[in-house]
Design a protein around this motif. Structure first.
Motif, PDB file in Angstrom:
ATOM      1  N   ALA A  69       0.834  -1.209   0.000  1.00  0.00           N
ATOM      2  CA  ALA A  69       0.000   0.000   0.000  1.00  0.00           C
ATOM      3  C   ALA A  69       0.865   1.255   0.000  1.00  0.00           C
ATOM      4  O   ALA A  69       0.575   2.234  -0.710  1.00  0.00           O
ATOM      5  CB  ALA A  69      -0.940  -0.005   1.204  1.00  0.00           C
ATOM      6  N   LYS A  70       1.941   1.258   0.795  1.00  0.00           N
ATOM      7  CA  LYS A  70       2.842   2.429   0.833  1.00  0.00           C
ATOM      8  C   LYS A  70       3.526   2.627  -0.520  1.00  0.00           C
ATOM      9  O   LYS A  70       3.683   3.750  -0.989  1.00  0.00           O
ATOM     10  CB  LYS A  70       3.888   2.258   1.942  1.00  0.00           C
ATOM     11  CG  LYS A  70       3.330   2.480   3.331  1.00  0.00           C
ATOM     12  CD  LYS A  70       4.413   2.354   4.387  1.00  0.00           C
ATOM     13  CE  LYS A  70       3.854   2.613   5.764  1.00  0.00           C
ATOM     14  NZ  LYS A  70       4.885   2.518   6.794  1.00  0.00           N
ATOM     15  N   SER A  71       3.911   1.502  -1.128  1.00  0.00           N
ATOM     16  CA  SER A  71       4.545   1.584  -2.444  1.00  0.00           C
ATOM     17  C   SER A  71       3.565   2.143  -3.480  1.00  0.00           C
ATOM     18  O   SER A  71       3.922   3.017  -4.292  1.00  0.00           O
ATOM     19  CB  SER A  71       5.027   0.201  -2.861  1.00  0.00           C
ATOM     20  OG  SER A  71       5.507   0.219  -4.167  1.00  0.00           O
ATOM     21  N   LEU A  72       2.328   1.663  -3.437  1.00  0.00           N
ATOM     22  CA  LEU A  72       1.297   2.151  -4.355  1.00  0.00           C
ATOM     23  C   LEU A  72       0.999   3.629  -4.113  1.00  0.00           C
ATOM     24  O   LEU A  72       0.852   4.405  -5.067  1.00  0.00           O
ATOM     25  CB  LEU A  72       0.022   1.317  -4.200  1.00  0.00           C
ATOM     26  CG  LEU A  72      -1.123   1.606  -5.151  1.00  0.00           C
ATOM     27  CD1 LEU A  72      -0.683   1.407  -6.598  1.00  0.00           C
ATOM     28  CD2 LEU A  72      -2.310   0.705  -4.837  1.00  0.00           C
ATOM     29  N   GLU A  73       0.928   4.039  -2.850  1.00  0.00           N
ATOM     30  CA  GLU A  73       0.698   5.447  -2.513  1.00  0.00           C
ATOM     31  C   GLU A  73       1.812   6.321  -3.079  1.00  0.00           C
ATOM     32  O   GLU A  73       1.563   7.368  -3.693  1.00  0.00           O
ATOM     33  CB  GLU A  73       0.619   5.613  -0.989  1.00  0.00           C
ATOM     34  CG  GLU A  73       0.415   7.044  -0.532  1.00  0.00           C
ATOM     35  CD  GLU A  73       0.508   7.198   0.970  1.00  0.00           C
ATOM     36  OE1 GLU A  73      -0.094   8.156   1.489  1.00  0.00           O
ATOM     37  OE2 GLU A  73       1.195   6.388   1.641  1.00  0.00           O
ATOM     38  N   SER A  74       3.056   5.862  -2.887  1.00  0.00           N
ATOM     39  CA  SER A  74       4.196   6.622  -3.405  1.00  0.00           C
ATOM     40  C   SER A  74       4.125   6.728  -4.937  1.00  0.00           C
ATOM     41  O   SER A  74       4.355   7.803  -5.512  1.00  0.00           O
ATOM     42  CB  SER A  74       5.494   5.942  -2.986  1.00  0.00           C
ATOM     43  OG  SER A  74       6.604   6.561  -3.558  1.00  0.00           O
ATOM     44  N   HIS A  75       3.791   5.632  -5.590  1.00  0.00           N
ATOM     45  CA  HIS A  75       3.677   5.616  -7.047  1.00  0.00           C
ATOM     46  C   HIS A  75       2.579   6.573  -7.520  1.00  0.00           C
ATOM     47  O   HIS A  75       2.773   7.337  -8.493  1.00  0.00           O
ATOM     48  CB  HIS A  75       3.384   4.188  -7.536  1.00  0.00           C
ATOM     49  CG  HIS A  75       3.186   4.070  -9.001  1.00  0.00           C
ATOM     50  ND1 HIS A  75       4.213   4.230  -9.916  1.00  0.00           N
ATOM     51  CD2 HIS A  75       2.067   3.824  -9.735  1.00  0.00           C
ATOM     52  CE1 HIS A  75       3.743   4.088 -11.134  1.00  0.00           C
ATOM     53  NE2 HIS A  75       2.423   3.833 -11.055  1.00  0.00           N
ATOM     54  N   LEU A  76       1.405   6.570  -6.844  1.00  0.00           N
ATOM     55  CA  LEU A  76       0.300   7.454  -7.231  1.00  0.00           C
ATOM     56  C   LEU A  76       0.653   8.923  -7.006  1.00  0.00           C
ATOM     57  O   LEU A  76       0.286   9.789  -7.806  1.00  0.00           O
ATOM     58  CB  LEU A  76      -0.979   7.078  -6.467  1.00  0.00           C
ATOM     59  CG  LEU A  76      -1.627   5.756  -6.880  1.00  0.00           C
ATOM     60  CD1 LEU A  76      -2.796   5.427  -5.953  1.00  0.00           C
ATOM     61  CD2 LEU A  76      -2.086   5.806  -8.324  1.00  0.00           C
ATOM     62  N   LYS A  77       1.383   9.216  -5.929  1.00  0.00           N
ATOM     63  CA  LYS A  77       1.805  10.607  -5.689  1.00  0.00           C
ATOM     64  C   LYS A  77       2.742  11.068  -6.810  1.00  0.00           C
ATOM     65  O   LYS A  77       2.650  12.207  -7.275  1.00  0.00           O
ATOM     66  CB  LYS A  77       2.506  10.732  -4.326  1.00  0.00           C
ATOM     67  CG  LYS A  77       1.552  10.746  -3.150  1.00  0.00           C
ATOM     68  CD  LYS A  77       2.302  10.918  -1.836  1.00  0.00           C
ATOM     69  CE  LYS A  77       1.349  10.940  -0.661  1.00  0.00           C
ATOM     70  NZ  LYS A  77       2.040  11.067   0.613  1.00  0.00           N
TER      71      LYS A  77
END
Length: 132
Positions: free
Chosen positions: A105-113
């Motif tokens: 989830a943190k990786s996905l959040e970073s990617h979306l940002k």
């Protein structure tokens, strides 16, 4: 003065000097008489088991009950330990799975940002070309 032997007989000291109660003094007197009767040799105890006439010794019953209870408790503790061990293993497995999901989830959040920033820059560039 404890007690002294005179010609094979035990002479008891007076009760008021020994600090013994009367019950204990009577027991010593009885023992003295027994020793005299057996020639200073204690009477031989019959080592054969007492005859059973349908009655069971309460001490034996108690010991059997305690032994049975101890075995039961040990079995319950062993089962409880096994259940706890299995539960701990399941909890550790779930924690690892949740940590993996959180990392994803943190990786996905970073990617979306990062995508949002890139989209913002692209839109700003398009806006600059259109206005200018």
């Amino acid at each position: 003065m404890e007690g002294s032997t005179v010609t094979g007989k035990l002479i008891l000291p007076p009760a008021n000097h020994t600090g013994l109660n009367m019950n204990n003094s009577k027991g010593l007197q009885k023992r003295t008489l027994e020793m005299e009767a057996y020639g200073n040799e204690p009477p031989q105890q019959d080592s054969s088991p007492p005859e059973k006439k349908g009655a069971v010794d309460p001490t034996t019953l108690f010991e059997m009950a305690v032994t049975g209870a101890n075995e039961e408790i040990n079995m319950l503790f062993a089962k409880f330990g096994d259940v706890l061990s299995d539960r701990v293993a399941a909890d550790v497995s779930q924690m690892r799975e949740l940590e993996g999901i959180l990392l994803e989830a943190k990786s996905l959040e970073s990617h979306l940002k990062e995508k949002k920033k890139h989209l913002g820059r692209t839109l700003a560039l398009m806006s600059d070309k259109l206005t200018g």
